[in-house]
Motif scaffolding. Structure first.
Motif, PDB file in Angstrom:
ATOM      1  N   THR A  86       0.835  -1.195   0.000  1.00 49.91           N
ATOM      2  CA  THR A  86       0.000   0.000   0.000  1.00 49.91           C
ATOM      3  C   THR A  86       0.873   1.249   0.000  1.00 49.91           C
ATOM      4  OG1 THR A  86      -0.050   0.295   2.405  1.00 49.91           O
ATOM      5  CG2 THR A  86      -1.693  -1.215   1.452  1.00 49.91           C
ATOM      6  N   VAL A  87       0.250   2.365  -0.284  1.00 56.19           N
ATOM      7  CA  VAL A  87       0.852   3.666  -0.035  1.00 56.19           C
ATOM      8  C   VAL A  87       0.698   3.944   1.463  1.00 56.19           C
ATOM      9  CG1 VAL A  87       0.383   4.528  -2.361  1.00 56.19           C
ATOM     10  CG2 VAL A  87      -1.312   4.864  -0.538  1.00 56.19           C
ATOM     11  N   ILE A  88       1.343   4.986   1.945  1.00 56.30           N
ATOM     12  CA  ILE A  88       1.164   5.390   3.340  1.00 56.30           C
ATOM     13  C   ILE A  88      -0.217   6.022   3.459  1.00 56.30           C
ATOM     14  CG2 ILE A  88       2.019   6.850   5.213  1.00 56.30           C
ATOM     15  CD1 ILE A  88       4.809   6.711   3.832  1.00 56.30           C
ATOM     16  N   HIS A  89      -0.995   5.521   4.428  1.00 50.07           N
ATOM     17  CA  HIS A  89      -2.386   5.960   4.563  1.00 50.07           C
ATOM     18  C   HIS A  89      -2.873   5.816   5.990  1.00 50.07           C
ATOM     19  CE1 HIS A  89      -2.660   1.589   4.157  1.00 50.07           C
ATOM     20  NE2 HIS A  89      -3.844   1.674   4.746  1.00 50.07           N
ATOM     21  N   GLU A 106       4.486  -4.207   8.163  1.00 52.91           N
ATOM     22  CA  GLU A 106       3.813  -2.935   8.394  1.00 52.91           C
ATOM     23  C   GLU A 106       4.805  -1.918   8.953  1.00 52.91           C
ATOM     24  OE1 GLU A 106      -0.279  -1.590  10.628  1.00 52.91           O
ATOM     25  OE2 GLU A 106       0.852  -3.245  11.491  1.00 52.91           O
ATOM     26  N   SER A 140       1.917   1.861   6.277  1.00 54.65           N
ATOM     27  CA  SER A 140       1.988   1.235   4.955  1.00 54.65           C
ATOM     28  C   SER A 140       2.223  -0.247   5.203  1.00 54.65           C
ATOM     29  CB  SER A 140       3.107   1.831   4.101  1.00 54.65           C
ATOM     30  OG  SER A 140       4.361   1.605   4.702  1.00 54.65           O
TER      31      SER A 140
END
Length: 175
Positions: A86-89, A106, A140
């Motif tokens: 994932t992108v950082i969110h 993570e 992420s």
């Protein structure tokens, strides 16, 4: 009550019924996340919650399957091929997740206004379950294993209405 139409899936009814009971208690988000994580830990389904075809994943990026959604929560399966992430969110609501296969690496961050600071890392392996709630849920995730990763995520939002559990994507420097 809005629900995503799904096939009958092993363990899904048990999960939905248990999460519904926990969510109805009206606990604060953090307590709800931890209670749902405890329930998920005791009722973590097997890989057969997805079909063989679904467990292959997609070449272009990780893929999410909404298995159940109603007002108050959703149950989503995420399939990650090796190296997908994932992108950082952060998230709209509390979340609990359990890993069925693969390794979800993570990285956790803190928002300092004009930059992010890395505050921790965790390797989430098969059978491991965790929960979290905003604020403080900036992260992420990447599948660092050589196998396809599958995880079950339970979000305190109806993804059939919101489209996703993601609140914000971060594009700040990391210092």
């Amino acid at each position: 009550m809005n629900m995503v139409a799904t096939l009958t899936r092993p363990g899904l009814t048990t999960l939905a019924d248990g999460v519904r009971r926990i969510a109805a208690t009206g606990r604060p988000e953090r307590e709800t996340a931890f209670a749902v994580a405890d329930f998920l830990r005791a009722h973590l389904p097997g890989l057969d919650i997805l079909t063989e075809e679904e467990r292959v994943g997609k070449a272009e990026s990780y893929h999410s399957f909404a298995l159940h959604a109603e007002a108050g929560f959703s149950i989503v399966a995420v399939v990650w091929r090796p190296g997908q992430g994932t992108v950082i969110h952060d998230h709209l609501s509390w979340c609990a997740f359990g890993v069925l296969s693969g390794n979800e690496h993570e990285t956790l961050y803190r928002d300092m206004g004009d930059h992010l600071v890395e505050i921790g890392r965790a390797d989430n392996r098969p059978g491991e379950v965790s929960g979290f709630a905003p604020p403080g849920d900036i992260h992420s995730v990447i599948n660092t294993s050589d196998e396809v990763g599958v995880s079950i995520h339970i979000y305190g939002t109806d993804v059939s209405q919101t489209g996703s559990s993601v609140r914000r994507v971060y594009d700040l420097p990391i210092l």
